[in-house]
Design a protein around this motif. Structure first.
Motif, PDB file in Angstrom:
ATOM      1  N   LEU A 146       0.859  -1.186   0.000  1.00 44.64           N
ATOM      2  CA  LEU A 146       0.000   0.000   0.000  1.00 44.64           C
ATOM      3  C   LEU A 146       0.892   1.232   0.000  1.00 44.64           C
ATOM      4  N   PRO A 147       0.443   2.318  -0.627  1.00 44.33           N
ATOM      5  CA  PRO A 147       1.245   3.536  -0.603  1.00 44.33           C
ATOM      6  C   PRO A 147       1.340   4.088   0.815  1.00 44.33           C
ATOM      7  N   GLY A 148       2.485   4.705   1.113  1.00 47.62           N
ATOM      8  CA  GLY A 148       2.682   5.266   2.438  1.00 47.62           C
ATOM      9  C   GLY A 148       1.703   6.363   2.777  1.00 47.62           C
ATOM     10  N   THR A 149       1.086   6.950   1.765  1.00 42.58           N
ATOM     11  CA  THR A 149       0.115   8.022   1.984  1.00 42.58           C
ATOM     12  C   THR A 149      -1.295   7.488   2.259  1.00 42.58           C
ATOM     13  N   ALA A 150      -1.474   6.183   2.198  1.00 39.40           N
ATOM     14  CA  ALA A 150      -2.807   5.610   2.414  1.00 39.40           C
ATOM     15  C   ALA A 150      -3.294   5.918   3.826  1.00 39.40           C
ATOM     16  N   SER A 151      -4.533   6.354   3.936  1.00 37.02           N
ATOM     17  CA  SER A 151      -5.126   6.637   5.242  1.00 37.02           C
ATOM     18  C   SER A 151      -5.621   5.336   5.865  1.00 37.02           C
ATOM     19  N   VAL A 152      -5.005   4.980   6.977  1.00 38.55           N
ATOM     20  CA  VAL A 152      -5.405   3.751   7.666  1.00 38.55           C
ATOM     21  C   VAL A 152      -6.870   3.819   8.071  1.00 38.55           C
ATOM     22  N   THR A 153      -7.258   4.958   8.630  1.00 38.53           N
ATOM     23  CA  THR A 153      -8.634   5.113   9.114  1.00 38.53           C
ATOM     24  C   THR A 153      -9.646   5.046   7.974  1.00 38.53           C
ATOM     25  N   MET A 154      -9.388   5.758   6.888  1.00 32.59           N
ATOM     26  CA  MET A 154     -10.335   5.775   5.774  1.00 32.59           C
ATOM     27  C   MET A 154     -10.466   4.393   5.138  1.00 32.59           C
ATOM     28  N   LEU A 155      -9.341   3.713   4.983  1.00 30.43           N
ATOM     29  CA  LEU A 155      -9.382   2.391   4.364  1.00 30.43           C
ATOM     30  C   LEU A 155     -10.204   1.429   5.214  1.00 30.43           C
ATOM     31  N   LEU A 156      -9.960   1.445   6.518  1.00 29.69           N
ATOM     32  CA  LEU A 156     -10.679   0.520   7.393  1.00 29.69           C
ATOM     33  C   LEU A 156     -12.147   0.903   7.543  1.00 29.69           C
ATOM     34  N   ASP A 157     -12.436   2.204   7.605  1.00 28.46           N
ATOM     35  CA  ASP A 157     -13.836   2.630   7.685  1.00 28.46           C
ATOM     36  C   ASP A 157     -14.610   2.156   6.461  1.00 28.46           C
ATOM     37  N   THR A 158     -13.975   2.268   5.297  1.00 25.57           N
ATOM     38  CA  THR A 158     -14.632   1.857   4.059  1.00 25.57           C
ATOM     39  C   THR A 158     -14.846   0.350   4.018  1.00 25.57           C
ATOM     40  N   LEU A 159     -13.813  -0.400   4.416  1.00 28.14           N
ATOM     41  CA  LEU A 159     -13.908  -1.855   4.368  1.00 28.14           C
ATOM     42  C   LEU A 159     -14.914  -2.392   5.386  1.00 28.14           C
ATOM     43  N   THR A 160     -14.727  -2.034   6.647  1.00 29.64           N
ATOM     44  CA  THR A 160     -15.594  -2.594   7.685  1.00 29.64           C
ATOM     45  C   THR A 160     -17.016  -2.046   7.569  1.00 29.64           C
ATOM     46  N   GLY A 161     -17.132  -0.760   7.234  1.00 27.64           N
ATOM     47  CA  GLY A 161     -18.460  -0.188   7.052  1.00 27.64           C
ATOM     48  C   GLY A 161     -19.180  -0.812   5.870  1.00 27.64           C
ATOM     49  N   GLY A 162     -18.439  -1.052   4.786  1.00 25.01           N
ATOM     50  CA  GLY A 162     -19.038  -1.676   3.615  1.00 25.01           C
ATOM     51  C   GLY A 162     -19.499  -3.088   3.907  1.00 25.01           C
ATOM     52  N   ALA A 163     -18.687  -3.842   4.642  1.00 21.93           N
ATOM     53  CA  ALA A 163     -19.057  -5.218   4.992  1.00 21.93           C
ATOM     54  C   ALA A 163     -20.282  -5.230   5.900  1.00 21.93           C
ATOM     55  N   MET A 164     -20.273  -4.357   6.892  1.00 22.45           N
ATOM     56  CA  MET A 164     -21.387  -4.317   7.840  1.00 22.45           C
ATOM     57  C   MET A 164     -22.686  -3.903   7.153  1.00 22.45           C
ATOM     58  N   MET A 165     -22.639  -2.854   6.341  1.00 19.50           N
ATOM     59  CA  MET A 165     -23.852  -2.372   5.683  1.00 19.50           C
ATOM     60  C   MET A 165     -24.380  -3.386   4.680  1.00 19.50           C
ATOM     61  N   HIS A 166     -23.483  -4.082   3.984  1.00 22.01           N
ATOM     62  CA  HIS A 166     -23.943  -5.099   3.042  1.00 22.01           C
ATOM     63  C   HIS A 166     -24.685  -6.211   3.782  1.00 22.01           C
ATOM     64  N   ALA A 167     -24.136  -6.620   4.921  1.00 19.66           N
ATOM     65  CA  ALA A 167     -24.785  -7.677   5.697  1.00 19.66           C
ATOM     66  C   ALA A 167     -26.137  -7.225   6.220  1.00 19.66           C
ATOM     67  N   LEU A 168     -26.206  -6.009   6.754  1.00 19.15           N
ATOM     68  CA  LEU A 168     -27.443  -5.535   7.366  1.00 19.15           C
ATOM     69  C   LEU A 168     -28.513  -5.183   6.340  1.00 19.15           C
ATOM     70  N   SER A 169     -28.086  -4.794   5.134  1.00 17.65           N
ATOM     71  CA  SER A 169     -29.063  -4.389   4.120  1.00 17.65           C
ATOM     72  C   SER A 169     -29.483  -5.525   3.192  1.00 17.65           C
ATOM     73  N   SER A 170     -28.859  -6.687   3.328  1.00 23.16           N
ATOM     74  CA  SER A 170     -29.246  -7.826   2.494  1.00 23.16           C
ATOM     75  C   SER A 170     -30.674  -8.255   2.837  1.00 23.16           C
ATOM     76  N   PRO A 171     -31.518  -8.477   1.838  1.00 23.40           N
ATOM     77  CA  PRO A 171     -32.889  -8.929   2.108  1.00 23.40           C
ATOM     78  C   PRO A 171     -32.885 -10.230   2.894  1.00 23.40           C
ATOM     79  N   PRO A 172     -33.900 -10.448   3.719  1.00 20.65           N
ATOM     80  CA  PRO A 172     -33.940 -11.679   4.535  1.00 20.65           C
ATOM     81  C   PRO A 172     -33.785 -12.956   3.725  1.00 20.65           C
ATOM     82  N   ASP A 173     -34.333 -12.972   2.501  1.00 23.03           N
ATOM     83  CA  ASP A 173     -34.259 -14.200   1.717  1.00 23.03           C
ATOM     84  C   ASP A 173     -32.873 -14.433   1.113  1.00 23.03           C
TER      85      ASP A 173
END
Length: 205
Positions: A146-173
């Motif tokens: 990863l580039p040294g300029t990569a924001s640790v916080t932004m990368l993790l917020d995007t990854l974990t937030g994306g995973a969490m929202m995908h799980a929570l927004s998936s239809p029950p079926d």
């Protein structure tokens, strides 16, 4: 806070312990702390209320034990590559929020601070998870993945937030299908994110 010692001469039954822990997480997920009661947990677990009090003196102790030992944990896994590490992290997040105790996990995030004794355990667990996630990204930067300029916080917020929202927004079926293929979606999410992070500036990515 840990479970109270078993009564001398009466060894603990692991199957009963598992049933009680599962029931506690289900009741907490369904009703929150306001609806969490020893009697309700005992009824759902199919045991007598006395069995609970032999193991835990309070409902706070019961819930803490169930959360600490029953919920999937987010931990640092070093696969040797940033891609593999992030896939493991995203897979764990998807498993937590798409699995059978997703409602309990969400309730915990919302209510932990108001539950005596549980809030401290949740904060310790949350700090442990943050340290594990940040260690993954820092290893990737140190290895030049990863580039040294990569924001640790932004990368993790995007990854974990994306995973969490995908799980929570998936239809029950579709929730069961996601729970059975968390690694597959995790790889697609990480591929997308790493392409965005590592693409040269001005490439139009």
């Amino acid at each position: 806070m840990s479970a109270a010692p078993a009564t001398p001469g009466r060894p603990r039954d692991p199957d009963v312990d598992r049933r009680i822990a599962r029931a506690a997480l289900e009741v907490f997920g369904d009703a929150g702390w306001a609806g969490f009661a020893m009697e309700t947990v005992a009824r759902r677990a199919g045991v007598g209320k006395a069995s609970l009090y032999l193991r835990w003196s309070t409902k706070e102790a019961l819930l803490t034990d169930a959360l600490v030992n029953g919920l999937p944990r987010i931990s640092d896994v070093d696969t040797g590559t940033i891609h593999g590490d992030l896939v493991e992290l995203a897979t764990q997040m998807l498993g937590l929020y798409a699995g059978g105790f997703s409602r309990a996990a969400l309730r915990l995030a919302l209510e932990a601070g108001a539950i005596p004794g549980v809030g401290e355990h949740y904060e310790a667990m949350r700090r442990e998870q943050i340290r594990a996630a940040r260690a993954i990204v820092r290893r990737g930067i140190a290895r030049g993945e990863l580039p040294g300029t990569a924001s640790v916080t932004m990368l993790l917020d995007t990854l974990t937030g994306g995973a969490m929202m995908h799980a929570l927004s998936s239809p029950p079926d579709r929730r069961a299908a996601l729970a059975n293929d968390t690694a597959g979606h995790a790889r697609r999410l990480v591929d997308f994110l790493l392409h965005a992070v590592t693409a040269p500036v001005g490439s139009g990515a």
